[in-house]
Design a protein around this motif. Structure first.
Motif, PDB file in Angstrom:
ATOM      1  N   ILE A  22       0.837  -1.201   0.000  1.00  0.00           N
ATOM      2  CA  ILE A  22       0.000   0.000   0.000  1.00  0.00           C
ATOM      3  C   ILE A  22       0.876   1.257   0.000  1.00  0.00           C
ATOM      4  N   LYS A  23       1.918   1.240   0.812  1.00  0.00           N
ATOM      5  CA  LYS A  23       2.818   2.390   0.881  1.00  0.00           C
ATOM      6  C   LYS A  23       3.478   2.646  -0.469  1.00  0.00           C
ATOM      7  N   GLU A  24       3.937   1.575  -1.127  1.00  0.00           N
ATOM      8  CA  GLU A  24       4.568   1.730  -2.443  1.00  0.00           C
ATOM      9  C   GLU A  24       3.580   2.296  -3.457  1.00  0.00           C
ATOM     10  N   ARG A  25       2.358   1.790  -3.439  1.00  0.00           N
ATOM     11  CA  ARG A  25       1.325   2.300  -4.355  1.00  0.00           C
ATOM     12  C   ARG A  25       1.079   3.787  -4.125  1.00  0.00           C
ATOM     13  N   ASN A  26       0.960   4.150  -2.853  1.00  0.00           N
ATOM     14  CA  ASN A  26       0.690   5.547  -2.516  1.00  0.00           C
ATOM     15  C   ASN A  26       1.847   6.457  -2.916  1.00  0.00           C
ATOM     16  N   ILE A  27       3.065   6.016  -2.651  1.00  0.00           N
ATOM     17  CA  ILE A  27       4.230   6.831  -2.987  1.00  0.00           C
ATOM     18  C   ILE A  27       4.339   7.012  -4.495  1.00  0.00           C
ATOM     19  N   ILE A  28       4.134   5.951  -5.255  1.00  0.00           N
ATOM     20  CA  ILE A  28       4.183   6.069  -6.716  1.00  0.00           C
ATOM     21  C   ILE A  28       3.086   6.996  -7.217  1.00  0.00           C
ATOM     22  N   SER A  29       1.897   6.861  -6.664  1.00  0.00           N
ATOM     23  CA  SER A  29       0.790   7.740  -7.069  1.00  0.00           C
ATOM     24  C   SER A  29       1.096   9.199  -6.758  1.00  0.00           C
ATOM     25  N   LEU A  30       1.579   9.448  -5.560  1.00  0.00           N
ATOM     26  CA  LEU A  30       1.898  10.824  -5.179  1.00  0.00           C
ATOM     27  C   LEU A  30       2.995  11.402  -6.062  1.00  0.00           C
ATOM     28  N   ILE A  60       9.267   0.522  -8.428  1.00  0.00           N
ATOM     29  CA  ILE A  60       9.419   0.543  -9.887  1.00  0.00           C
ATOM     30  C   ILE A  60      10.130  -0.713 -10.359  1.00  0.00           C
ATOM     31  N   SER A  61      11.116  -1.163  -9.598  1.00  0.00           N
ATOM     32  CA  SER A  61      11.827  -2.401  -9.948  1.00  0.00           C
ATOM     33  C   SER A  61      10.876  -3.595  -9.935  1.00  0.00           C
ATOM     34  N   LYS A  62       9.977  -3.625  -8.970  1.00  0.00           N
ATOM     35  CA  LYS A  62       8.985  -4.700  -8.922  1.00  0.00           C
ATOM     36  C   LYS A  62       8.115  -4.690 -10.176  1.00  0.00           C
ATOM     37  N   LEU A  63       7.734  -3.503 -10.625  1.00  0.00           N
ATOM     38  CA  LEU A  63       6.886  -3.400 -11.812  1.00  0.00           C
ATOM     39  C   LEU A  63       7.629  -3.812 -13.081  1.00  0.00           C
TER      40      LEU A  63
END
Length: 66
Positions: A22-30, A60-63
């Motif tokens: 969730i934190k990674e999603r939020n940080i990427i979105s922000l 980003i590496s995960k994606l």
């Protein structure tokens, strides 16, 4: 406005999205969708700018795997 989830689904990265925390999603979105800088996100999460940068790059590496 498109959400990160919708954008990633459109480019076939839905499985990658599911692997993000969730934190990674939020940080990427922000960062990418809202235009926040690492320092601004760091203040929101009470983390250092370097920690936010690390989390964002790790996500980003995960994606990239997908």
């Amino acid at each position: 406005m498109n959400t990160l989830e919708n954008i990633l689904i459109n480019i076939d990265l839905e499985k990658g999205y599911e692997c993000l925390t969730i934190k990674e999603r939020n940080i990427i979105s922000l960062y990418y969708l809202e235009g926040y800088k690492d320092a601004e996100i760091a203040r929101l999460y009470t983390l250092t700018r370097q920690a936010i940068n690390y989390i964002r790059k790790k996500a980003i590496s995960k994606l990239k795997i997908f």
